[in-house]
Design a protein around this motif. Structure first.
Motif, PDB file in Angstrom:
ATOM      1  N   ARG A  66       1.005  -1.218   0.030  1.00 57.16           N
ATOM      2  CA  ARG A  66      -0.041  -0.258   0.026  1.00 57.16           C
ATOM      3  C   ARG A  66       0.929   1.115   0.025  1.00 57.16           C
ATOM      4  O   ARG A  66       1.975   1.114   0.824  1.00 57.16           O
ATOM      5  CB  ARG A  66      -0.874  -0.088   1.190  1.00 57.16           C
ATOM      6  N   PHE A  67       0.454   2.214  -0.738  1.00 54.20           N
ATOM      7  CA  PHE A  67       1.471   3.555  -0.827  1.00 54.20           C
ATOM      8  C   PHE A  67       0.561   4.712  -0.501  1.00 54.20           C
ATOM      9  O   PHE A  67      -0.622   4.679  -0.640  1.00 54.20           O
ATOM     10  CB  PHE A  67       1.970   3.530  -2.283  1.00 54.20           C
ATOM     11  N   ILE A  68       1.355   5.662  -0.186  1.00 55.96           N
ATOM     12  CA  ILE A  68       0.748   7.035  -0.131  1.00 55.96           C
ATOM     13  C   ILE A  68       1.492   7.890  -0.960  1.00 55.96           C
ATOM     14  O   ILE A  68       2.871   7.983  -0.969  1.00 55.96           O
ATOM     15  CB  ILE A  68       1.128   7.551   1.333  1.00 55.96           C
ATOM     16  N   LEU A  69       1.030   8.560  -1.855  1.00 58.40           N
ATOM     17  CA  LEU A  69       1.666   9.632  -2.721  1.00 58.40           C
ATOM     18  C   LEU A  69       0.922  10.911  -2.415  1.00 58.40           C
ATOM     19  O   LEU A  69       0.051  11.324  -2.529  1.00 58.40           O
ATOM     20  CB  LEU A  69       1.193   9.254  -4.327  1.00 58.40           C
ATOM     21  N   ALA A 120       2.191   3.919   5.421  1.00 58.02           N
ATOM     22  CA  ALA A 120       2.032   2.903   4.356  1.00 58.02           C
ATOM     23  C   ALA A 120       3.461   2.115   4.191  1.00 58.02           C
ATOM     24  O   ALA A 120       4.329   2.937   4.522  1.00 58.02           O
ATOM     25  CB  ALA A 120       1.489   3.472   2.984  1.00 58.02           C
ATOM     26  N   ARG A 121       3.591   1.007   3.177  1.00 59.76           N
ATOM     27  CA  ARG A 121       4.817   0.442   3.352  1.00 59.76           C
ATOM     28  C   ARG A 121       5.814   1.152   2.281  1.00 59.76           C
ATOM     29  O   ARG A 121       6.836   1.382   2.172  1.00 59.76           O
ATOM     30  CB  ARG A 121       4.601  -0.771   2.968  1.00 59.76           C
ATOM     31  N   LEU A 122       4.969   1.972   1.357  1.00 66.93           N
ATOM     32  CA  LEU A 122       5.446   2.790   0.056  1.00 66.93           C
ATOM     33  C   LEU A 122       5.228   4.197   0.440  1.00 66.93           C
ATOM     34  O   LEU A 122       4.062   4.552   0.412  1.00 66.93           O
ATOM     35  CB  LEU A 122       5.298   2.339  -1.146  1.00 66.93           C
ATOM     36  N   PRO A 165       7.333   9.653  11.965  1.00 62.01           N
ATOM     37  CA  PRO A 165       6.534   8.311  12.441  1.00 62.01           C
ATOM     38  C   PRO A 165       5.990   7.780  11.039  1.00 62.01           C
ATOM     39  O   PRO A 165       6.187   6.369  11.168  1.00 62.01           O
ATOM     40  CB  PRO A 165       5.650   8.809  13.286  1.00 62.01           C
ATOM     41  N   LEU A 166       5.779   8.254  10.212  1.00 62.18           N
ATOM     42  CA  LEU A 166       5.404   7.573   8.960  1.00 62.18           C
ATOM     43  C   LEU A 166       6.654   7.037   8.096  1.00 62.18           C
ATOM     44  O   LEU A 166       6.376   5.728   7.676  1.00 62.18           O
ATOM     45  CB  LEU A 166       4.663   8.540   7.842  1.00 62.18           C
ATOM     46  N   ILE A 167       7.709   7.731   8.135  1.00 61.46           N
ATOM     47  CA  ILE A 167       8.934   7.181   7.725  1.00 61.46           C
ATOM     48  C   ILE A 167       9.468   5.897   8.194  1.00 61.46           C
ATOM     49  O   ILE A 167       9.855   4.960   7.774  1.00 61.46           O
ATOM     50  CB  ILE A 167      10.050   8.301   7.700  1.00 61.46           C
ATOM     51  N   ALA A 168       9.288   6.008   9.784  1.00 66.44           N
ATOM     52  CA  ALA A 168       9.697   4.681  10.524  1.00 66.44           C
ATOM     53  C   ALA A 168       8.915   3.511  10.065  1.00 66.44           C
ATOM     54  O   ALA A 168       8.920   2.515  10.441  1.00 66.44           O
ATOM     55  CB  ALA A 168       9.381   5.115  11.980  1.00 66.44           C
ATOM     56  N   ARG A 169       7.697   3.768   9.802  1.00 61.62           N
ATOM     57  CA  ARG A 169       6.671   2.595   9.565  1.00 61.62           C
ATOM     58  C   ARG A 169       6.897   2.119   7.987  1.00 61.62           C
ATOM     59  O   ARG A 169       6.175   0.916   7.628  1.00 61.62           O
ATOM     60  CB  ARG A 169       5.342   2.819   9.813  1.00 61.62           C
ATOM     61  N   CYS A 170       7.427   2.936   7.218  1.00 62.64           N
ATOM     62  CA  CYS A 170       7.353   2.524   5.699  1.00 62.64           C
ATOM     63  C   CYS A 170       8.451   1.447   5.622  1.00 62.64           C
ATOM     64  O   CYS A 170       9.551   1.394   6.114  1.00 62.64           O
ATOM     65  CB  CYS A 170       7.562   3.578   4.786  1.00 62.64           C
ATOM     66  N   ASP A 171       8.513   0.832   4.231  1.00 63.07           N
ATOM     67  CA  ASP A 171       9.881  -0.082   3.695  1.00 63.07           C
ATOM     68  C   ASP A 171      10.642   0.583   2.457  1.00 63.07           C
ATOM     69  O   ASP A 171      11.611   0.418   2.562  1.00 63.07           O
ATOM     70  CB  ASP A 171       9.161  -1.305   3.369  1.00 63.07           C
ATOM     71  N   ALA A 192      18.556   7.112   7.286  1.00 64.05           N
ATOM     72  CA  ALA A 192      18.818   6.835   8.671  1.00 64.05           C
ATOM     73  C   ALA A 192      18.057   6.126   9.626  1.00 64.05           C
ATOM     74  O   ALA A 192      18.631   5.471  10.455  1.00 64.05           O
ATOM     75  CB  ALA A 192      18.647   8.443   9.309  1.00 64.05           C
ATOM     76  N   ALA A 193      16.839   5.821   9.071  1.00 66.41           N
ATOM     77  CA  ALA A 193      15.833   4.691   9.550  1.00 66.41           C
ATOM     78  C   ALA A 193      16.162   3.210   8.891  1.00 66.41           C
ATOM     79  O   ALA A 193      15.431   2.459   9.284  1.00 66.41           O
ATOM     80  CB  ALA A 193      14.266   5.141   9.427  1.00 66.41           C
ATOM     81  N   GLY A 194      16.957   3.198   8.080  1.00 60.80           N
ATOM     82  CA  GLY A 194      17.367   2.029   7.258  1.00 60.80           C
ATOM     83  C   GLY A 194      16.375   1.357   6.282  1.00 60.80           C
ATOM     84  O   GLY A 194      16.247   0.410   6.091  1.00 60.80           O
ATOM     85  N   LYS A 195      15.840   2.399   5.740  1.00 61.34           N
ATOM     86  CA  LYS A 195      14.856   2.261   4.607  1.00 61.34           C
ATOM     87  C   LYS A 195      15.436   2.275   3.337  1.00 61.34           C
ATOM     88  O   LYS A 195      16.479   2.612   3.034  1.00 61.34           O
ATOM     89  CB  LYS A 195      13.627   3.165   4.532  1.00 61.34           C
TER      90      LYS A 195
END
Length: 273
Positions: free
Chosen positions: A126-129, A181-183, A205-211, A231-234
């Motif tokens: 799932r993405f957020i654009l 979202a993951r993306l 927080p959104l960045i921390a939850r994404c892949d 920095a969050a390893g994404k």
């Protein structure tokens, strides 16, 4: 490195049209012409007479033209044909002249599809654009055509946001879903050099939850959004990659030559310097 012939009567001219011409395209294309020894030259232009400029492409035998805002949609009625890449989004960023027949392409769309594949971005994500302009339309269409079925368009402009979402089967909201979202994809000026240079396109927080973090902003190549994601390893996909790949696909359309990776990387580095 090839030996580029001196400019003469047989030199092929390529160009760009933009409201505010930049240097990346000219430096990228001309550097590749030098590296490969091709008898081409590339020049950026702006215009207040789009019809006259397009007529000049046809009349003077100019081989190709990159098209930037605000001309990407306005140029369509002046062309003879549309490639599926441009027809899919009713937007042209590249014109190719074949003996007076002008065909419109959209290499932004092509580049995004290629990057989603090369970075192995799972269409099940799932993405957020974030964004609703012309480039957002290219990205949303590339996502849809790449099999991404679950996504949300985030746009303050409800009319534009809903229109883009409805056209592609996605949701719309004025604010990102706190669940994330993951993306995450940024297609706004947030993080771009200038007034928005320090802006973060998505909250941490959104960045921390994404892949995967995908930023279409090309300058700078490392936006605050991408820096926070790294920095969050994404995994990240950069706007510099989009800019280089779409310019490369234009180059191939104009010259029928596909440079090797080392030459492309050298030309991209030269263009950004």
């Amino acid at each position: 490195m090839g030996v580029k012939p001196p400019i003469g009567r047989d030199t092929q001219l390529c160009m760009s049209l933009a409201a505010r011409p930049g240097n990346f395209g000219s430096r990228f294309h001309n550097r590749l012409y030098e590296l490969l020894g091709l008898d081409y030259v590339y020049k950026a232009f702006t215009t207040d007479d789009l019809a006259g400029a397009v007529g000049g492409i046809r009349a003077l035998g100019i081989r190709g033209c990159a098209v930037s805002m605000p001309f990407k949609e306005a140029v369509i009625p002046m062309l003879d044909e549309l490639d599926p890449s441009a027809r899919a989004i009713d937007s042209v960023n590249t014109i190719v002249n074949d003996g007076g027949t002008l065909t419109g392409f959209n290499t932004d769309y092509t580049a995004v599809r290629m990057l989603l594949t090369s970075h192995d971005v799972d269409p099940a994500m799932r993405f957020i654009l974030r964004g609703s302009g012309g480039m957002a339309k290219a990205v949303a269409t590339a996502l849809r055509d790449s099999g991404f079925e679950r996504g949300t368009i985030v746009a303050r402009n409800e009319t534009a946001g809903r229109s883009l979402a409805d056209a592609h089967g996605y949701d719309w909201t004025a604010d990102p879903d706190p669940a994330g979202a993951r993306l995450l994809i940024n297609v706004t000026p947030l993080g771009m050099a200038g007034a928005d240079a320090d802006a973060l396109a998505f909250a941490k927080p959104l960045i921390a939850r994404c892949d995967v973090a995908f930023d279409v902003v090309a300058l700078p190549a490392e936006t605050p959004f991408l820096a926070a994601a790294r920095a969050a390893g994404k995994r990240v996909v950069t706007g510099a990659e989009v800019a280089t790949l779409q310019a490369l696909e234009q180059f191939v359309l104009y010259t029928d030559v596909r440079p090797d990776r080392s030459d492309v990387e050298a030309a991209a580095a030269f263009a950004r310097a």
